[in-house]
Design a protein around this motif. Structure first.
Motif, PDB file in Angstrom:
ATOM      1  N   PRO A  83       0.824  -1.204   0.000  1.00 18.99           N
ATOM      2  CA  PRO A  83       0.000   0.000   0.000  1.00 18.99           C
ATOM      3  C   PRO A  83       0.867   1.267   0.000  1.00 18.99           C
ATOM      4  N   SER A  84       0.279   2.350  -0.446  1.00 20.24           N
ATOM      5  CA  SER A  84       0.933   3.648  -0.270  1.00 20.24           C
ATOM      6  C   SER A  84       0.976   3.959   1.220  1.00 20.24           C
ATOM      7  N   LEU A  85       1.834   4.888   1.589  1.00 18.00           N
ATOM      8  CA  LEU A  85       1.978   5.194   3.016  1.00 18.00           C
ATOM      9  C   LEU A  85       0.675   5.700   3.613  1.00 18.00           C
ATOM     10  N   ASN A  86      -0.104   6.463   2.826  1.00 20.27           N
ATOM     11  CA  ASN A  86      -1.367   6.982   3.351  1.00 20.27           C
ATOM     12  C   ASN A  86      -2.536   6.023   3.150  1.00 20.27           C
ATOM     13  N   GLY A  87      -2.259   4.846   2.564  1.00 19.34           N
ATOM     14  CA  GLY A  87      -3.288   3.827   2.418  1.00 19.34           C
ATOM     15  C   GLY A  87      -4.326   4.097   1.347  1.00 19.34           C
ATOM     16  N   LYS A  88      -4.112   5.115   0.509  1.00 19.54           N
ATOM     17  CA  LYS A  88      -5.123   5.467  -0.497  1.00 19.54           C
ATOM     18  C   LYS A  88      -4.985   4.673  -1.794  1.00 19.54           C
ATOM     19  N   SER A  89      -3.892   3.951  -1.971  1.00 21.26           N
ATOM     20  CA  SER A  89      -3.709   3.178  -3.192  1.00 21.26           C
ATOM     21  C   SER A  89      -2.866   1.951  -2.902  1.00 21.26           C
ATOM     22  N   ASN A  90      -3.004   0.948  -3.756  1.00 24.90           N
ATOM     23  CA  ASN A  90      -2.213  -0.273  -3.663  1.00 24.90           C
ATOM     24  C   ASN A  90      -1.365  -0.408  -4.924  1.00 24.90           C
ATOM     25  N   LEU A  91      -0.125  -0.801  -4.743  1.00 26.09           N
ATOM     26  CA  LEU A  91       0.838  -0.830  -5.835  1.00 26.09           C
ATOM     27  C   LEU A  91       1.313  -2.250  -6.100  1.00 26.09           C
ATOM     28  N   ASP A  92       1.612  -2.524  -7.365  1.00 23.76           N
ATOM     29  CA  ASP A  92       2.169  -3.805  -7.781  1.00 23.76           C
ATOM     30  C   ASP A  92       3.566  -3.596  -8.327  1.00 23.76           C
ATOM     31  N   GLY A  93       4.434  -4.585  -8.107  1.00 20.60           N
ATOM     32  CA  GLY A  93       5.792  -4.450  -8.604  1.00 20.60           C
ATOM     33  C   GLY A  93       6.556  -5.755  -8.597  1.00 20.60           C
ATOM     34  N   TRP A  94       7.845  -5.642  -8.830  1.00 19.31           N
ATOM     35  CA  TRP A  94       8.768  -6.773  -8.811  1.00 19.31           C
ATOM     36  C   TRP A  94       9.893  -6.472  -7.832  1.00 19.31           C
ATOM     37  N   PHE A  95      10.324  -7.473  -7.118  1.00 22.66           N
ATOM     38  CA  PHE A  95      11.495  -7.337  -6.264  1.00 22.66           C
ATOM     39  C   PHE A  95      12.554  -8.321  -6.756  1.00 22.66           C
ATOM     40  N   ILE A  96      13.706  -7.772  -7.133  1.00 18.81           N
ATOM     41  CA  ILE A  96      14.823  -8.579  -7.620  1.00 18.81           C
ATOM     42  C   ILE A  96      15.859  -8.622  -6.506  1.00 18.81           C
ATOM     43  N   VAL A 136      16.772  -4.753  -6.214  1.00 24.01           N
ATOM     44  CA  VAL A 136      16.084  -3.766  -7.054  1.00 24.01           C
ATOM     45  C   VAL A 136      14.582  -3.927  -6.892  1.00 24.01           C
ATOM     46  N   LEU A 137      13.905  -2.816  -6.618  1.00 21.77           N
ATOM     47  CA  LEU A 137      12.444  -2.803  -6.560  1.00 21.77           C
ATOM     48  C   LEU A 137      11.936  -1.978  -7.737  1.00 21.77           C
ATOM     49  N   MET A 138      11.130  -2.615  -8.588  1.00 16.96           N
ATOM     50  CA  MET A 138      10.501  -1.953  -9.733  1.00 16.96           C
ATOM     51  C   MET A 138       8.990  -2.018  -9.516  1.00 16.96           C
ATOM     52  N   PHE A 139       8.306  -0.878  -9.559  1.00 16.29           N
ATOM     53  CA  PHE A 139       6.857  -0.899  -9.316  1.00 16.29           C
ATOM     54  C   PHE A 139       6.155   0.128 -10.190  1.00 16.29           C
ATOM     55  N   ASP A 140       4.851  -0.034 -10.312  1.00 18.23           N
ATOM     56  CA  ASP A 140       4.015   0.900 -11.064  1.00 18.23           C
ATOM     57  C   ASP A 140       3.340   1.876 -10.111  1.00 18.23           C
ATOM     58  N   TYR A 141       3.364   3.154 -10.458  1.00 14.73           N
ATOM     59  CA  TYR A 141       2.569   4.109  -9.697  1.00 14.73           C
ATOM     60  C   TYR A 141       1.086   3.815  -9.916  1.00 14.73           C
ATOM     61  N   GLY A 142       0.270   4.247  -8.974  1.00 15.49           N
ATOM     62  CA  GLY A 142      -1.131   3.853  -8.955  1.00 15.49           C
ATOM     63  C   GLY A 142      -1.914   4.197 -10.202  1.00 15.49           C
ATOM     64  N   LEU A 162       5.641   6.168  -3.283  1.00  7.98           N
ATOM     65  CA  LEU A 162       7.070   5.900  -3.184  1.00  7.98           C
ATOM     66  C   LEU A 162       7.467   5.693  -1.717  1.00  7.98           C
ATOM     67  N   LEU A 163       6.856   6.431  -0.820  1.00  2.79           N
ATOM     68  CA  LEU A 163       7.084   6.198   0.612  1.00  2.79           C
ATOM     69  C   LEU A 163       6.606   4.804   1.015  1.00  2.79           C
ATOM     70  N   GLY A 164       5.530   4.342   0.360  1.00  7.80           N
ATOM     71  CA  GLY A 164       5.062   2.980   0.613  1.00  7.80           C
ATOM     72  C   GLY A 164       6.080   1.947   0.146  1.00  7.80           C
ATOM     73  N   ALA A 165       6.738   2.220  -0.987  1.00 13.96           N
ATOM     74  CA  ALA A 165       7.791   1.325  -1.481  1.00 13.96           C
ATOM     75  C   ALA A 165       8.970   1.304  -0.516  1.00 13.96           C
TER      76      ALA A 165
END
Length: 341
Positions: A83-96, A136-142, A162-165
């Motif tokens: 989740p984002s730090l403020n909890g308003k969105s959820n993000l998907d990504g990859w962790f290498i 490496v963390l690669m993610f999509d913004y909401g 990004l703070l959530g990442a």
């Protein structure tokens, strides 16, 4: 009643005054009505056109993902969500993950891109980082998610994401965290750095873009030539009405005048037609951390800096990261580098 009168001299019939003036008045009224209708129509078209610009700015077209780290550069990865730090969105990504490493680089992609942003290219940079033992963390913004109602906010909500990442990395691996941002993703990184509590060890900012009135008009004008007035005020008017966030919510002045506590490597091209390099040069002059660096590439274009000088780009960025790992960063802090945070 007769509508004509007998001329006493010629004996001919003549039209009355009403007959002369009424057609003229009717034509005058028709012209005025036609003009008013055209004016209303033109005004409506202008307003709708600028409302459409404001609407599309917050809803950029995003290409779907075409690959993944394993297919592209043979790097094993894990699908992640947070989740984002403020909890308003959820993000998907990859962790290498790099075996045994606690240092992580988070990519912050630009406007109109996603986590793989091929023109940069992020997969190649992820492979280079992995060779140097960085996770490496690669993610999509909401706003990238087609099933989400999230809109692009110029870094306002994106900085919370990004703070959530950052929070995800802190909870999963710990260790030092570096942000590598591109275009608006670099501008978002700077907004994030205003809100973090010493979690960011350093940042690389490629083609930094910050949304304000000047950069907005500059980019609008490249798509369609418009007069600055009234186009800019109209888009600024419609943007919060249609998108729920105002350009005034982007802390442009604070971002561009802050001396950040962490080292920053700013990279920009002189032929960047989306974000002027003079702004980045002015921002760099505000930095007091002696580990911060500036590299201006002659004739290089927006977000095509790696492609301009691939080998030099990789060597300089990797050298920068190596020079600011925790021990180096601690030395700068102990030396009394001033901070505005």
């Amino acid at each position: 009643m007769s509508t004509t009168t007998l001329n006493p001299v010629t004996g001919s019939l003549q039209p009355t005054l009403d007959q002369v003036t009424q057609p003229f008045l009717r034509r005058k009224k028709l012209i005025a009505t036609t003009f008013l209708v055209l004016l209303i129509l033109c005004t409506s078209v202008v307003l709708i056109f600028h409302a459409y610009i404001a609407w599309t700015l917050a809803r950029p077209h995003i290409e779907p993902l075409h690959s993944n780290p394993m297919k592209a550069v043979r790097l094993p990865y894990t699908n992640i969500s947070f989740p984002s730090l403020n909890g308003k969105s959820n993000l998907d990504g990859w962790f290498i993950a790099a075996a045994g490493s606690s240092k992580t680089v988070i990519f912050s992609h630009g406007y109109g891109g996603n986590r793989e942003e091929e023109w940069v290219p992020l997969y190649t940079l992820a492979r280079e980082l992995h060779k140097k033992q960085y996770n490496v963390l690669m993610f999509d913004y909401g706003y990238v998610n087609p099933t989400s109602s999230r809109l692009m906010t110029g870094g306002v909500q994106e900085s919370q994401e990004l703070l959530g990442a950052i929070d995800y990395v802190k909870q999963s691996t710990g260790g030092s965290i570096f942000i590598w941002g591109f275009s608006m993703g670099a501008g978002t990184a700077l907004q994030t750095a205003l809100q973090q509590n010493g979690d960011i060890s350093g940042m690389i900012l490629d083609s930094t873009f910050l949304l304000n009135s000047d950069t907005l008009y500059q980019n609008m004008n490249q798509v369609v030539h418009l007069p600055k007035y009234p186009s800019l005020p109209l888009v600024r008017l419609f943007f919060p009405l249609l998108n729920g966030v105002s350009l005034h919510d982007v802390p442009f002045t604070k971002v561009t005048t802050t001396s950040y506590e962490m080292p920053i490597f700013m990279i920009h091209g002189t032929n960047d037609n989306k974000a002027p390099h003079v702004l980045v040069e002015a921002m760099f002059k505000q930095q007091h951390n002696t580990a911060s660096k500036l590299w201006i590439l002659p004739n290089a274009q927006h977000e095509l800096l790696y492609r301009a000088e691939p080998k030099t780009y990789v060597s300089r960025t990797m050298d920068f990261l190596g020079s600011i790992e925790p021990s180096a960063t601690s030395e700068h802090v102990n030396a009394g580098i001033p901070s505005s945070l």
